[in-house]
Design an enzyme around this catalytic site. Structure first.
Site, PDB file in Angstrom:
ATOM      1  N   HIS A  96      17.673  -5.428 -21.431  1.00  0.00           N
ATOM      2  CA  HIS A  96      18.644  -4.699 -22.247  1.00  0.00           C
ATOM      3  C   HIS A  96      18.096  -4.343 -23.623  1.00  0.00           C
ATOM      4  CE1 HIS A  96      21.267  -4.981 -18.997  1.00  0.00           C
ATOM      5  NE2 HIS A  96      22.359  -4.655 -19.667  1.00  0.00           N
ATOM      6  N   ASP A 157      28.161 -10.109 -28.357  1.00  0.00           N
ATOM      7  CA  ASP A 157      29.385  -9.462 -27.877  1.00  0.00           C
ATOM      8  C   ASP A 157      29.359  -9.241 -26.370  1.00  0.00           C
ATOM      9  OD1 ASP A 157      30.239  -9.334 -30.441  1.00  0.00           O
ATOM     10  OD2 ASP A 157      29.718  -7.225 -30.749  1.00  0.00           O
ATOM     11  N   GLU A 268      35.037  -9.787 -36.925  1.00  0.00           N
ATOM     12  CA  GLU A 268      34.204  -8.578 -36.843  1.00  0.00           C
ATOM     13  C   GLU A 268      34.986  -7.422 -37.459  1.00  0.00           C
ATOM     14  OE1 GLU A 268      32.231  -7.468 -33.256  1.00  0.00           O
ATOM     15  OE2 GLU A 268      31.184  -9.393 -33.045  1.00  0.00           O
TER      16      GLU A 268
HETATM   17  P1  FAD Z   1      14.974  -8.079 -22.695  1.00  0.00           P
HETATM   18  O1  FAD Z   1      15.371  -6.700 -23.038  1.00  0.00           O
HETATM   19  O2  FAD Z   1      14.573  -8.319 -21.316  1.00  0.00           O
HETATM   20  O3  FAD Z   1      13.843  -8.578 -23.705  1.00  0.00           O
HETATM   21  C1  FAD Z   1      13.982  -8.377 -25.095  1.00  0.00           C
HETATM   22  C2  FAD Z   1      12.766  -8.908 -25.855  1.00  0.00           C
HETATM   23  O4  FAD Z   1      12.700 -10.310 -25.719  1.00  0.00           O
HETATM   24  C3  FAD Z   1      11.437  -8.382 -25.330  1.00  0.00           C
HETATM   25  O5  FAD Z   1      10.536  -8.301 -26.392  1.00  0.00           O
HETATM   26  C4  FAD Z   1      11.012  -9.448 -24.365  1.00  0.00           C
HETATM   27  O6  FAD Z   1       9.629  -9.464 -24.134  1.00  0.00           O
HETATM   28  C5  FAD Z   1      11.513 -10.690 -25.059  1.00  0.00           C
HETATM   29  N1  FAD Z   1      11.856 -11.754 -24.118  1.00  0.00           N
HETATM   30  C6  FAD Z   1      12.691 -11.680 -23.070  1.00  0.00           C
HETATM   31  N2  FAD Z   1      12.768 -12.877 -22.477  1.00  0.00           N
HETATM   32  C7  FAD Z   1      11.968 -13.700 -23.168  1.00  0.00           C
HETATM   33  C8  FAD Z   1      11.622 -15.067 -23.041  1.00  0.00           C
HETATM   34  N3  FAD Z   1      12.113 -15.825 -22.091  1.00  0.00           N
HETATM   35  N4  FAD Z   1      10.765 -15.581 -23.942  1.00  0.00           N
HETATM   36  C9  FAD Z   1      10.241 -14.836 -24.930  1.00  0.00           C
HETATM   37  N5  FAD Z   1      10.530 -13.542 -25.087  1.00  0.00           N
HETATM   38  C10 FAD Z   1      11.387 -12.990 -24.213  1.00  0.00           C
HETATM   39  N6  FAD Z   1      22.543  -8.505 -29.698  1.00  0.00           N
HETATM   40  C11 FAD Z   1      23.194  -9.286 -30.568  1.00  0.00           C
HETATM   41  O7  FAD Z   1      22.586 -10.028 -31.317  1.00  0.00           O
HETATM   42  N7  FAD Z   1      24.564  -9.280 -30.627  1.00  0.00           N
HETATM   43  C12 FAD Z   1      25.325  -8.536 -29.787  1.00  0.00           C
HETATM   44  O8  FAD Z   1      26.534  -8.573 -29.857  1.00  0.00           O
HETATM   45  C13 FAD Z   1      24.652  -7.710 -28.842  1.00  0.00           C
HETATM   46  N8  FAD Z   1      25.344  -6.961 -27.976  1.00  0.00           N
HETATM   47  C14 FAD Z   1      24.680  -6.199 -27.067  1.00  0.00           C
HETATM   48  C15 FAD Z   1      25.420  -5.444 -26.153  1.00  0.00           C
HETATM   49  C16 FAD Z   1      24.778  -4.683 -25.209  1.00  0.00           C
HETATM   50  C17 FAD Z   1      25.590  -3.867 -24.227  1.00  0.00           C
HETATM   51  C18 FAD Z   1      23.355  -4.627 -25.191  1.00  0.00           C
HETATM   52  C19 FAD Z   1      22.643  -3.759 -24.200  1.00  0.00           C
HETATM   53  C20 FAD Z   1      22.614  -5.356 -26.097  1.00  0.00           C
HETATM   54  C21 FAD Z   1      23.267  -6.153 -27.046  1.00  0.00           C
HETATM   55  N9  FAD Z   1      22.559  -6.908 -27.968  1.00  0.00           N
HETATM   56  C22 FAD Z   1      23.232  -7.714 -28.848  1.00  0.00           C
HETATM   57  C23 FAD Z   1      21.088  -6.826 -28.061  1.00  0.00           C
HETATM   58  C24 FAD Z   1      20.442  -7.898 -27.204  1.00  0.00           C
HETATM   59  O9  FAD Z   1      20.667  -9.172 -27.747  1.00  0.00           O
HETATM   60  C25 FAD Z   1      18.932  -7.687 -27.132  1.00  0.00           C
HETATM   61  O10 FAD Z   1      18.618  -6.409 -26.721  1.00  0.00           O
HETATM   62  C26 FAD Z   1      18.310  -8.701 -26.176  1.00  0.00           C
HETATM   63  O11 FAD Z   1      16.918  -8.720 -26.373  1.00  0.00           O
HETATM   64  C27 FAD Z   1      18.592  -8.341 -24.743  1.00  0.00           C
HETATM   65  O12 FAD Z   1      18.368  -9.446 -23.911  1.00  0.00           O
HETATM   66  P2  FAD Z   1      17.615  -9.242 -22.544  1.00  0.00           P
HETATM   67  O13 FAD Z   1      17.728 -10.520 -21.792  1.00  0.00           O
HETATM   68  O14 FAD Z   1      18.080  -8.036 -21.850  1.00  0.00           O
HETATM   69  O15 FAD Z   1      16.141  -9.084 -23.106  1.00  0.00           O
END
Ligand code: FAD
Length: 518
Positions: A96, A157, A268
């Protein structure tokens, strides 16, 4: 002479073939690794996509690990190949990210969600916690901990994100003013460094690695396990929304609420620009306190600021909580007729964005480009920011919500890698826009990106000291200026834990093998 030249050419071809035969190509060398999971070299296209839907880098392979040792073996193998190998590794949580952060061009993407160990284990007692895999989704953690009447304290969120993904950034939501972000609510981590070492770390043990990884954008290690703090979970949530016409009054109320002890559990807010139908939409889920006056309220295209509050409760304490809420609300200066309330189960409140996701998916509007911009703005500059942006650069909010709420910096640990504004209170301002792929109008990607640029320029010109959250930059100079005084420490940490620049290539902070010039 001719013969000599042909012999040399033949000899060179022979050497080249010999080298190729002796040194296995990258895919075959990965195939020789003794792992419990497997590499996929064909089904790799999904790993070149993310929520942002704007960047796509095809990896060479996707690792589906079954154990931490699968991850360590893979990283170590690449580490042993030395600086000459261009191979990189990206941990992918739920994908994400917005700008390819979890992607690895011709590298290895690790599908962290396949890592099911350790099995989630909740520890009850005076200081409850849960041990989870780095690839676990927060929604699963919520379901599991609720079985014990417990729950994590700090959230995002949206819960369909992984632990590793949010801890690599910060994890901020309406609870952060009180508990700090998610990175302030972790006790221990297990990490695979860029050398393939498996290291346990915490505040007391290998503390530099612990704090490096928290908010470290995946640069220093792959989080394979995390210990997350828990608290007793409430059953119900009272949700409240009130409106303001004036930003100063709105932010004054927000700031007061995050500074007092007896307050809400979640605070918020969001901005509404040029959206007349909005109040009607709310009536399905929120009840106006005064239905007659609320029905007379007309937004008339004005800019409105909505304060969103939540108070947790258990049904047996309903009367007491109602009184507390009424007393807190009586101190606010919102437009009197605009008090809307609802009561929902705790799980429904926390998983609220998923309901929107289902609706958007059914209309084909979830997998569109998301040119999001997230900023952290110091409190002293938030008024100037609001004046310059709302109604000027942003003239309607129909491309997506704009969240705006303050948090207390005292709840953040300054040893983590997270980059924050200088002041004690700062605002998260999140422009959560969706673009229509083929549109050339105001809902098209070009228009939204140009708005984002103008917002960033106005922060720059105004000297607001803003920092990007979920940062994305193209040049080293921009990254240096993002980190400011923290750049050298960040760089030092990189050379300690990932000296070859193998990890998180999608962040584009360091290039492999040329990682280390300051
Ligand atoms: P990925 O997109 O898979 O990875 C993100 C980053 O983290 C990459 O650099 C990846 O290499 C690294 N990574 C992933 N897993 C690991 C691991 N195990 N160890 C080390 N590095 C790793 N953020 C907030 O803070 N607050 C919110 O309210 C919020 N709401 C959101 C709502 C939506 C609909 C979306 C799409 C995103 C939101 N986000 C929010 C942002 C979100 O926290 C970040 O985009 C987060 O990185 C997504 O998590 P993911 O598991 O999809 O990570």
């Amino acid at each position: 002479m001719r013969f000599l030249r042909s012999s040399i050419i033949l000899f060179l071809i022979y050497i080249a073939l010999k080298i190729n035969l002796c040194v296995p190509s990258v895919p075959s060398s990965l195939k020789t690794l003794a792992i419990a999971g497997h590499f996929d070299f064909k089904q790799v296209h999904h790993a070149a996509k993310d929520f942002g839907n704007r960047y796509s880098f095809l990896p060479l392979a996707v690792l589906h690990p079954k154990s931490v040792s699968d991850i360590a073996t893979t990283v170590k193998h690449i580490w042993h190949k030395g600086p000459g190998s261009r191979l990189t590794v990206a941990a992918r949580g739920h994908g994400h990210s917005l700008q390819g952060q979890a992607q690895a061009h011709q590298g290895v993407v690790i599908n962290m969600e396949s890592l099911k160990s350790p099995k989630m284990k909740v520890h009850t007692g005076n200081f409850p916690y849960v041990d989870v895999s780095g690839g676990e989704l927060w929604i699963n953690i919520l379901h599991e901990t609720l079985k014990h009447g417990l729950s994590p304290k700090s959230w995002t969120d949206y819960l369909h994100l992984t632990v590793g993904g949010t801890l690599s950034n910060a994890g901020i939501s309406g609870q952060a003013f009180r508990y700090g972000p998610q990175i302030s609510n972790v006790h221990q981590l297990e990490v695979v460094t860029g050398k393939g070492e498996v290291v346990n770390c915490s505040e007391k043990q290998n503390s530099d690695l612990f704090y490096s990884v928290l908010g470290g954008l995946g640069q220093f290690g792959i989080i394979t396990r995390a210990r997350i703090l828990l608290e007793p979970a409430p059953k119900m949530v009272k949700l409240i929304r009130v409106l303001y016409e004036d930003f100063s009054t709105f932010s004054r109320d927000q700031e007061r609420l995050i500074s007092v002890k007896n307050t809400f559990d979640y605070i918020e807010g969001f901005v509404i620009i040029n959206r007349t139908g909005l109040l009607n939409n709310w009536r399905s889920s929120f009840n106006p306190k005064d239905p007659v006056r609320a029905s007379q309220f007309k937004s008339d295209g004005r800019i409105l600021f909505c304060l969103e509050l939540a108070k947790y409760f258990n049904p047996e304490k309903m009367a007491e909580v109602n009184q507390e809420v009424m007393s807190s609300l009586s101190q606010l200066s919102h437009i009197p007729s605009t008090l809307f309330q609802s009561e929902v189960p705790y799980i429904e409140f926390l998983d609220r964005v998923h309901i929107s996701e289902i609706k958007l998916r059914s209309k084909g509007l979830w997998e569109v480009p998301h040119p999001w911009l997230n900023l952290l703005i110091p409190r002293s500059k938030i008024h100037s920011f609001s004046q310059q942006v709302f109604g000027n650069i942003i003239t309607n909010t129909s491309n997506g919500p704009i969240l705006i709420y303050p948090v207390n910096k005292s709840k953040w640990n300054n040893r983590t890698s997270a980059v924050l504004p200088e002041e004690d209170v700062f605002y998260l301002v999140a422009f959560l826009t969706s673009a229509l792929p083929s549109s050339k109008g105001s809902d098209g990607i070009d228009h939204i990106l140009s708005q984002n640029r103008r917002i960033l320029e106005s922060c720059e010109k105004g000297g607001f000291g803003a920092k990007q959250y979920l940062p994305h930059y193209s040049t080293k100079g921009e990254w240096r200026s993002h980190f400011g005084p923290q750049w050298e420490a960040f760089f030092q940490r990189k050379s300690t834990y990932d000296p070859l620049g193998i990890l998180a290539p999608g962040q584009r902070i360091f290039q492999k093998a040329t990682a280390f010039s300051l």
